[in-house]
Each structure stands twice: as C-alpha cells, then as structure tokens.
Design a protein around this motif. Structure first.
Motif, PDB file in Angstrom:
ATOM      1  N   ALA A  94       1.917  -0.411 -26.117  1.00  0.00           N
ATOM      2  CA  ALA A  94       2.311  -1.256 -24.972  1.00  0.00           C
ATOM      3  C   ALA A  94       3.480  -0.654 -24.207  1.00  0.00           C
ATOM      4  O   ALA A  94       4.048  -1.289 -23.332  1.00  0.00           O
ATOM      5  N   ASN A  95       3.841   0.593 -24.550  1.00  0.00           N
ATOM      6  CA  ASN A  95       4.854   1.312 -23.774  1.00  0.00           C
ATOM      7  C   ASN A  95       4.092   2.071 -22.693  1.00  0.00           C
ATOM      8  O   ASN A  95       3.216   2.877 -23.013  1.00  0.00           O
ATOM      9  N   LEU A  96       4.456   1.853 -21.454  1.00  0.00           N
ATOM     10  CA  LEU A  96       3.675   2.475 -20.376  1.00  0.00           C
ATOM     11  C   LEU A  96       3.855   3.986 -20.364  1.00  0.00           C
ATOM     12  O   LEU A  96       4.980   4.480 -20.297  1.00  0.00           O
ATOM     13  N   SER A  97       2.729   4.716 -20.377  1.00  0.00           N
ATOM     14  CA  SER A  97       2.814   6.173 -20.323  1.00  0.00           C
ATOM     15  C   SER A  97       3.001   6.658 -18.879  1.00  0.00           C
ATOM     16  O   SER A  97       3.320   7.813 -18.641  1.00  0.00           O
ATOM     17  N   GLU A  98       2.782   5.774 -17.943  1.00  0.00           N
ATOM     18  CA  GLU A  98       2.928   6.113 -16.518  1.00  0.00           C
ATOM     19  C   GLU A  98       3.194   4.815 -15.755  1.00  0.00           C
ATOM     20  O   GLU A  98       2.941   3.717 -16.284  1.00  0.00           O
ATOM     21  N   GLN A  99       3.680   4.949 -14.518  1.00  0.00           N
ATOM     22  CA  GLN A  99       3.876   3.727 -13.717  1.00  0.00           C
ATOM     23  C   GLN A  99       2.533   3.020 -13.563  1.00  0.00           C
ATOM     24  O   GLN A  99       1.512   3.677 -13.374  1.00  0.00           O
TER      25      GLN A  99
END
Ligand SMILES: Cc1cc2nc3c(=O)[nH]c(=O)nc-3n(C[C@H](O)[C@H](O)[C@H](O)COP(=O)(O)OP(=O)(O)OC[C@H]3O[C@@H](n4cnc5c(N)ncnc54)[C@H](O)[C@@H]3O)c2cc1C
Ligand code: SF4
Length: 286
Positions: A207-212
C-alpha cells in the motif's frame, strides 16, 4: 446525566479502514453519517520530519494508552479476564484512521483456499483429517465473490504489485493499479538466489505508492520516498494508503459526514434485535 443529541440515520463507531470505507460509501450515496472516534484527529502534517522512534516505535504514541483504558483477556471461559497492560503483537489503534495510519501496508489477498478451508481439506484428505471439536469452517463466501471488492480496494489505495505472483493466488479481474516497488540490491540478491533454488519470488503487494497515483475517486497521492518508517509511524507524504488520505476526504467532501473526535462510545443501545443509538463520552470535556 447524558445529553440527547439530534438523531442521524447512521452512526459509525471508530474511524479506521472499516468505519472509514463505510462512511465514504454511504455519504457518496447521500446518506448522512456521524463518525465517532475515541481518539484525536490526524493529518499527514502531524508526521512532518518526526521520525521519532522513541515516541512512536517504543512508546506507541499512535496507539491506545493501555494505562488508561484497555481490553481484557482470558485464556479460557473458566478464568477471570484481566486487563492487558502491555503491548505484544496486538497494537490497538486510537485516533483518526485507526491502525490504518500505522500499519505496514502489506496487502495480500486471501487465497481461494482460505475461504473454503473446510471443503478443500475434506476434498483432499477426507473428513477424518479434521480432529473432533476443531471449529474449522468455510467462510460462506468464496474468493470469486469477494474478488470485485479486493479489486475495488486495490484501486482505491493504489496498491503496487508485481504481475508475477505467488502461483497459488486467485484470478485477478485487473492488474495492480501501480507498478511494484523498487528492488534494492538485497532484494535482487534474494530474488536471484531463490530463483536458482526453484522458487517463485515476487514483489509483494504494497500500500506504499510506487509512483504518483490518482484513484477512481480523484484523489492524487505522492510516491513513496523509501524512508523506511512505515510500521508504527504515520507517512508524512501520504504515500502509504491510510483512511485519512484515501477515503475520509471523500466522506468529508460529500457534505454528508460529520466527524466527532474524542468521542468514546461506552454503550450501544438496542432491544436485543436492533441497535437504535449509542452512548458516548467526550473524553476532553467529560
Ligand atoms: C503495527 C501494525 C502493522 C500492521 N500491518 C499490517 C499490514 O501490513 N497489512 C495488513 O493487512 N494489516 C496490517 N495491520 C492490521 C491492520 O492495520 C488492521 O487490521 C486494520 O487497520 C484494522 O482496521 P479496522 O477499521 O478494522 O480497525 P481499527 O483500525 O482498529 O479502527 C478502529 C477505530 O475505532 C476506534 N474505536 C475503538 N473503540 C471505540 C469506541 N468504543 N468508541 C469510539 N471509537 C472507538 C479506534 O480508536 C480506532 O480508530 C497492522 C496493524 C498494526 C497495529
Ligand atoms: S515514504 Fe514510503 S517508506 Fe516512508 S512512511 Fe511513507 S510509505 Fe512508508
């Protein structure tokens, strides 16, 4: 004496992932909702430049203060329940967003097998495999029935993941909305070593965004900065999906949502069949 406040169609107790998602879905459809949260309000600004390990990791600042209030616990029905006064693996949340604020964000789906653990065990090993008195049950719903909701949550939260996955996972109706997280040299080493051994390493859903990312509700969040302070900490970038940065803004934007912080529910009023209200205490004013 309790003060009676005006009735509302829906009261939700606790503003974590569950309460927040229900609040967002109902208010989007036009239903008035009051959200009662025993803890304080929170925003990403609370965590700007505060990677304070003493405060968050050791003193559990985002969690319930067990010296004031806690749950009780017993190992069987015959013994007296005693209050839990020290944290172990259960870290009780308190405050807007609940445990969703200080979670790790590992977002595996359950396996199809998990939902049908009784039938699948019987199918493969026969009824005798299940010991007498063992409360093993199927869930009553299957992976396929729940799949659209896994999919919806992943899009809401912007879950990052690898299309290469554990070969045991169920079918997906769509790919992960964001690409997998960056592989560090250590992860690459692990990947090479385990592949050589015949395993199927994959980047876990996160749930950590790898990109905007902009979700279907129109909420845009920034990419993870790999600071490493996820568990027990809030994310100042809003890169880790939590209820405060994903769903509560939707409820608030609808104009149908009222959040009441510092509101500890002490009783649910009901006639045995249907709940009609709650009694709560404002923990600031008493
Ligand atoms: C450190 C940590 C790491 C985790 N990592 C992961 C992970 O990587 N992946 C994963 O899938 N899960 C993880 N979890 C579990 C996951 O975060 C929780 O299961 C999930 O957030 C629970 O959501 P919830 O809405 O059910 O409850 P909660 O988030 O606990 O929300 C309940 C809310 O209700 C409020 N409340 C409770 N009682 C009352 C009352 N009487 N009156 C008013 N308000 C009340 C609480 O203050 C809280 O805000 C982790 C949990 C912790 C603690
Ligand atoms: S920036 Fe990334 S690693 Fe740091 S808290 Fe946020 S999601 Fe976690």
């Amino acid at each position: 004496m309790a003060t009676k406040v005006p009735k509302v169609p829906v009261v939700i107790v606790g503003m974590g992932w569950v309460g927040g998602i229900i609040a967002a879905e109902l208010t989007k459809q036009g239903t008035k909702v009051v959200g009662l949260e025993r803890g304080k309000p929170r925003s990403t600004q609370d965590y700007y430049m505060v990677h304070d390990e003493l405060r968050y990791a050791l003193r559990y600042d985002l969690m319930q203060n067990l010296s004031r209030e806690t749950v009780t616990f017993r190992n069987n029905e015959k013994i007296t329940a005693v209050p839990m006064r020290e944290y172990g693996s259960f870290l009780l949340s308190e405050g807007l967003g609940g445990a969703g604020v200080h979670w790790n964000g590992q977002t595996f789906r359950f396996l199809p097998y998990d939902f049908e653990i009784y039938s699948k065990t019987v199918e493969r090993y026969g009824k005798k495999k299940i010991p007498d008195g063992m409360t093993l049950q199927d869930w009553g719903i299957t992976y396929d029935q729940l799949e659209p909701y896994f999919d919806k949550f992943e899009k809401l939260a912007g879950i990052s993941g690898d299309q290469e996955q554990n070969p045991l996972v169920g079918k997906r109706s769509s790919p992960f909305p964001t690409k997998p997280m960056v592989k560090t040299p250590v992860i690459k080493l692990f990947e090479d070593a385990t592949k050589k051994l015949g395993y199927h390493p994959y980047m876990m859903p996160s749930a950590n965004l790898s990109e905007q990312y902009t979700n279907p509700d129109g909420i845009t969040r920034a990419a993870c900065q790999y600071c490493g302070f996820c568990e027990r900490f809030g994310c100042e970038y809003g890169a880790k999906a939590d209820p405060v940065v994903t769903i509560l803004p939707i409820a608030q934007k609808s104009g149908n949502f009222e959040l009441r912080s510092y509101s500890n529910v002490i009783q649910i009023l009901h006639d045995g069949k249907k709940a009609s209200g709650v009694v709560y205490v404002n923990t600031v004013t008493g």
